[in-house]
Design an enzyme around this catalytic site. Structure first.
Site, PDB file in Angstrom:
ATOM      1  N   ASP A 296       3.461 -14.164  12.356  1.00 22.63           N
ATOM      2  CA  ASP A 296       2.607 -14.360  13.531  1.00 22.63           C
ATOM      3  C   ASP A 296       3.405 -15.012  14.662  1.00 22.63           C
ATOM      4  O   ASP A 296       3.307 -14.597  15.826  1.00 22.63           O
ATOM      5  CB  ASP A 296       1.406 -15.229  13.151  1.00 22.63           C
ATOM      6  CG  ASP A 296       0.472 -15.474  14.325  1.00 22.63           C
ATOM      7  OD1 ASP A 296      -0.227 -14.538  14.719  1.00 22.63           O
ATOM      8  OD2 ASP A 296       0.463 -16.600  14.859  1.00 22.63           O
ATOM      9  N   ASP A 343     -19.149   3.346  34.506  1.00 22.53           N
ATOM     10  CA  ASP A 343     -19.657   4.408  33.642  1.00 22.53           C
ATOM     11  C   ASP A 343     -20.424   5.392  34.528  1.00 22.53           C
ATOM     12  O   ASP A 343     -20.837   5.045  35.640  1.00 22.53           O
ATOM     13  CB  ASP A 343     -20.570   3.839  32.546  1.00 22.53           C
ATOM     14  CG  ASP A 343     -20.657   4.761  31.336  1.00 22.53           C
ATOM     15  OD1 ASP A 343     -20.041   4.437  30.298  1.00 22.53           O
ATOM     16  OD2 ASP A 343     -21.327   5.807  31.425  1.00 22.53           O
ATOM     17  N   VAL A 400     -13.617   5.916  27.045  1.00 16.70           N
ATOM     18  CA  VAL A 400     -14.685   6.922  26.970  1.00 16.70           C
ATOM     19  C   VAL A 400     -14.629   7.606  25.604  1.00 16.70           C
ATOM     20  O   VAL A 400     -13.832   7.253  24.743  1.00 16.70           O
ATOM     21  CB  VAL A 400     -14.584   7.951  28.129  1.00 16.70           C
ATOM     22  CG1 VAL A 400     -14.666   7.248  29.475  1.00 16.70           C
ATOM     23  CG2 VAL A 400     -13.305   8.787  28.038  1.00 16.70           C
ATOM     24  N   VAL A 401     -15.460   8.612  25.412  1.00 17.30           N
ATOM     25  CA  VAL A 401     -15.588   9.292  24.128  1.00 17.30           C
ATOM     26  C   VAL A 401     -14.236   9.828  23.640  1.00 17.30           C
ATOM     27  O   VAL A 401     -13.386  10.225  24.441  1.00 17.30           O
ATOM     28  CB  VAL A 401     -16.627  10.435  24.236  1.00 17.30           C
ATOM     29  CG1 VAL A 401     -16.169  11.509  25.217  1.00 17.30           C
ATOM     30  CG2 VAL A 401     -16.943  11.039  22.889  1.00 17.30           C
ATOM     31  N   HIS A 450      -5.024   0.204  22.105  1.00 17.40           N
ATOM     32  CA  HIS A 450      -6.017   0.448  21.060  1.00 17.40           C
ATOM     33  C   HIS A 450      -6.629  -0.872  20.587  1.00 17.40           C
ATOM     34  O   HIS A 450      -5.999  -1.643  19.877  1.00 17.40           O
ATOM     35  CB  HIS A 450      -5.350   1.197  19.891  1.00 17.40           C
ATOM     36  CG  HIS A 450      -6.292   1.519  18.776  1.00 17.40           C
ATOM     37  ND1 HIS A 450      -5.867   1.709  17.479  1.00 17.40           N
ATOM     38  CD2 HIS A 450      -7.645   1.672  18.751  1.00 17.40           C
ATOM     39  CE1 HIS A 450      -6.911   1.968  16.718  1.00 17.40           C
ATOM     40  NE2 HIS A 450      -7.992   1.948  17.462  1.00 17.40           N
ATOM     41  N   ASN A 500      -4.119   3.597  12.358  1.00 17.80           N
ATOM     42  CA  ASN A 500      -4.900   4.725  11.843  1.00 17.80           C
ATOM     43  C   ASN A 500      -4.041   5.733  11.088  1.00 17.80           C
ATOM     44  O   ASN A 500      -4.518   6.390  10.162  1.00 17.80           O
ATOM     45  CB  ASN A 500      -5.668   5.409  12.969  1.00 17.80           C
ATOM     46  CG  ASN A 500      -6.950   4.671  13.296  1.00 17.80           C
ATOM     47  OD1 ASN A 500      -7.564   4.060  12.427  1.00 17.80           O
ATOM     48  ND2 ASN A 500      -7.365   4.686  14.553  1.00 17.80           N
TER      49      ASN A 500
END
Length: 729
Positions: A296, A343, A400-401, A450, A500
């Site tokens: 860390d 938005d 966004v999506v 991210h 991921n």
């Protein structure tokens, strides 16, 4: 001057009163092996001063002593058990000599007095603190327990209950809290600290304060009746078992040691502390937890170095409101960077502001902020349906999506509305940054950022460098992430980036186990209870969202077809097709009901078994060991590949990303620390045993090379010098 060492000095203050001042090179004092030895030398001098009437301990720094030098731990804990025990005995003899001086002693505490610093404080008769002081024993968070007498003196000073709470939880407390429990005698303004200390010492010299009576309880058995002892230690052990569990032995060892030493005098109790400390220090858990602390520090140091010449953004903007956008906006505003939240949908803006308000109201309820602060933070979040004010933004994050076409359109439009020097980042979780950058005129000003959900809780931010991303862009985004209180880790671009990319092979291992007839409930139980993950894979998929995982799985398969493309319909496909999306719609692997606080509570749902039967072989038994191996090998192999390909720069950064981003069990220290603990040769044997299951189980070339001579990924730590050669005399 009576004595001058490298980290402390001894001086006369006034008639008969000496001061021992901690003043190490650098910004803070640490109680390292050299300082312990130097303290011993100072006591040699003090013990010869026949005209000594009192001793004041203080610090020349902004903090008293921040603790032991943790960078010494890994090498110190490598020495043979007997030698470590001998050194601890020496160190404790130094603190005993301080405690046994034939004159009153007082510690003037400013700032932090943690770990060994707190144990030094406990050896004195009186203690004064400034309002900013924080005092505590955080050792159990590092997999060890107090080793310089903290488990002996603190219970005798405060009583069992307060001491057990501080030691078992690894807590530090404020000056006011310390005053309340009797850890300090008074809290005084910084400018009055030395004046107040001298006044108290004069009162002790004159007999107005009985310093010998203050000292005596620390030398004797703990003053507890049999009933009180039974209650205190039974409750403490129950609490520790509930919070720490079996994977973190230090808190329970500390409680049991204090219990066993309760009826003993100081020296016998210290011998018990020594006996308990040594096995903990040499445990894999301590090595992992100390490793996390050092990693860390390393990762934070990289961020600091990277942003040394970078100005922190003064105005931020978020594209896309809702839960994630609202969370990012809250975190930025909360940490002092105003944010515009845009938005195209009024409803989403309302949701974003509502999310920020909800988080602030929780702070208000906990007494962390007042109404004025709440209103002030909310006022720095500006919701908008257009690009008004975007010309002021230093950095913009798109949230966004998760659809490349939508993201590209939004990013291209945004680039036209901001200054040429504005940095734009995408909060994508899987889509390659270089692909998104293809629509931009200034790809050098673009990178990935991210965040992990929930944003306010998860410490990690992956900062993703695209093919054309400039160093200045990375520095700007790292600076903003650090300002937000996050731990930014820079990775290179690929599908899924680092976190991921390594998570989906883990899910693939899970899917294969289910296909081969394993029960997802057993897998969850094993991965939670035995391996130590906060959630098993089925539960985690429900939280992430089966629909989200289904989409991301397809992205990863397209990015890495050789390993991640599957030739069968799996459990994720089956649940997705059945409209079971997890917590978001109340049914996934488990069903979900709201508890009394409105949070989703996991409940069994037998209906899922018939769905899974369509994509699985008949149920059969699997050992816990096989489940762990088949779950972890695909993830660890992919982690190693990321290092070999330069996606992640070091084992330290990889392990911190796993711990902070996925909740990798800290007592394992991360994938590389876990691999090193087993040994690369043993790990390779395990991987080869399962390589018939497919490419995800095939160890990368670099790992096979390391295993050929059983080399570790972390540098080999040499044991500290033998105790006789440590500075003990």
């Amino acid at each position: 001057m009576l004595y001058k060492g490298d980290t402390l000095y001894l001086n006369w203050l006034e008639d008969g009163i000496a001061e021992l001042v901690f003043d190490a090179p650098g910004s803070v004092n640490k109680l390292d092996t050299a300082t312990v030895a130097s303290l011993g030398h100072a006591l040699d001098v003090l013990e010869k001063q026949h005209d000594l009437k009192a001793l004041l301990l203080r610090s020349e720094k902004a903090a008293f002593i921040v603790g032991a030098d943790i960078t010494e731990f890994l090498s110190l804990f490598q020495v043979p058990a007997e030698q470590l025990s001998q050194w601890l005995h020496f160190a404790n003899s130094v603190f005993n000599r301080l405690e046994d001086l034939p004159v009153p002693t007082l510690c003037a505490i400013n700032g932090y007095a943690l770990g060994g610093g707190c144990e030094c404080v406990l050896a004195t008769d009186f203690r004064l603190a400034t309002p900013d002081a924080r005092i505590g024993l955080p050792e159990t968070k590092l997999g060890i327990m107090p080793g310089f007498g903290g488990s002996v003196r603190l219970p005798r000073l405060l009583g069992a209950d307060s001491a057990l709470e501080i030691i078992a939880a690894g807590k530090d407390i404020t000056a006011d809290a310390a005053l309340k429990v009797g850890l300090v005698d008074a809290v005084v303004k910084p400018e009055k600290l030395i004046e107040g200390a001298l006044r108290m010492l004069r009162q002790a010299i004159d007999g107005e304060l009985d310093w010998q009576a203050r000292r005596q309880p620390k030398l004797e058995p703990l003053r507890l009746s049999k009933i009180e002892a039974t209650m205190s230690f039974t409750i403490a052990k129950g609490m520790v078992m509930q919070t720490a569990g079996k994977h973190y032995p230090a808190p329970m060892t500390a409680v049991k040691t204090i219990e066993a030493a309760a009826g003993l005098g100081r020296d016998e109790a210290l011998a018990l502390e020594n006996k308990s400390f040594v096995p903990l220090a040499r445990s894999s858990e301590a090595r992992a937890l100390v490793g996390i602390f050092l990693n860390d520090q390393y990762v934070k140091g990289l961020a600091k170095k990277l942003t040394k010449e970078t100005e922190t953004p003064k105005q931020a903007a978020v594209l896309g409101a809702g839960i994630m956008g609202g969370g990012i906006a809250y975190q930025s505003a909360w940490k002092g960077v105003p944010v515009i939240m845009k938005d195209i949908n009024e409803k989403s803006l309302t949701l974003g502001i509502s999310e920020a308000s909800k988080l602030l109201n929780k702070q208000l309820e906990r007494g962390k902020i007042d109404g004025l602060k709440l209103a002030g933070v909310i006022a720095t979040i500006h919701p908008t349906l257009d690009y008004a004010g975007f010309e002021r933004a230093d950095v913009v994050v798109e949230a966004v999506v998760e659809n490349p076409k939508v993201k590209k359109a939004v990013l291209a439009e945004t680039e036209e509305k901001v200054r040429p020097d504005t940095v734009i980042a995408s909060n994508t979780s899987t889509i390659p940054i270089s692909e998104l950058a293809s629509v931009l005129k200034r790809p050098e000003n673009f990178c990935g950022m991210h965040f992990f959900n929930p944003v306010h809780r998860m410490p990690l931010v992956e900062v993703i460098r695209g093919e054309k991303t400039s160093d200045a862009t990375i520095a700007k985004v790292v600076s903003w992430a650090s300002k937000m209180g996050k731990t930014p880790i820079v990775v290179n671009d690929c599908p899924g980036f680092f976190v991921n990319r390594v998570l989906f092979p883990y899910f693939a291992g899970f899917s294969q186990l289910l296909r081969d007839g394993a029960d997802f409930r057993q897998i969850d139980k094993v991965m939670e209870k035995q391996f130590g993950w906060p959630m098993g894979p089925a539960y985690l998929l429900d939280v992430v969202g089966i629909d989200t995982a289904h989409h991301a799985q397809a992205v990863m398969a397209a990015g890495f077809p050789q390993r991640m493309q599957k030739d069968y319909r799996d459990a994720i496909d089956a649940l997705f097709d059945a409209g079971r999306f997890g917590q978001k719609n109340g049914k996934g692997f488990y069903a979900y009901q709201e508890d009394s606080k409105g949070k989703p509570r996991k409940v069994p749902d037998d209906a899922v078994d018939s769905l899974l039967a369509e994509v699985s072989q008949p149920k059969r038994a699997f050992s816990d060991e096989e489940i762990v191996a088949r779950m972890m090998i695909p993830m660890v192999n992919e982690v190693v590949r990321c290092l070999e390909e330069g996606i992640i720069a070091s084992p330290a950064e990889a392990d911190m990303a796993l711990v902070y981003g996925l909740g990798f069990p800290p007592f394992h220290g991360g994938a590389f620390r876990w691999l090193d603990t087993q040994g690369s040769a043993k790990y390779l044997d395990m991987a080869q045993h399962y390589q018939h299951l497919g490419p995800l189980y095939e160890a990368p070339a670099g790992l096979r090379d390391k295993a050929s001579h059983n080399a570790p990924y972390y540098p080999q730590v040499e044991p500290a010098q033998p105790v006789g050669e440590l500075q003990t005399a």
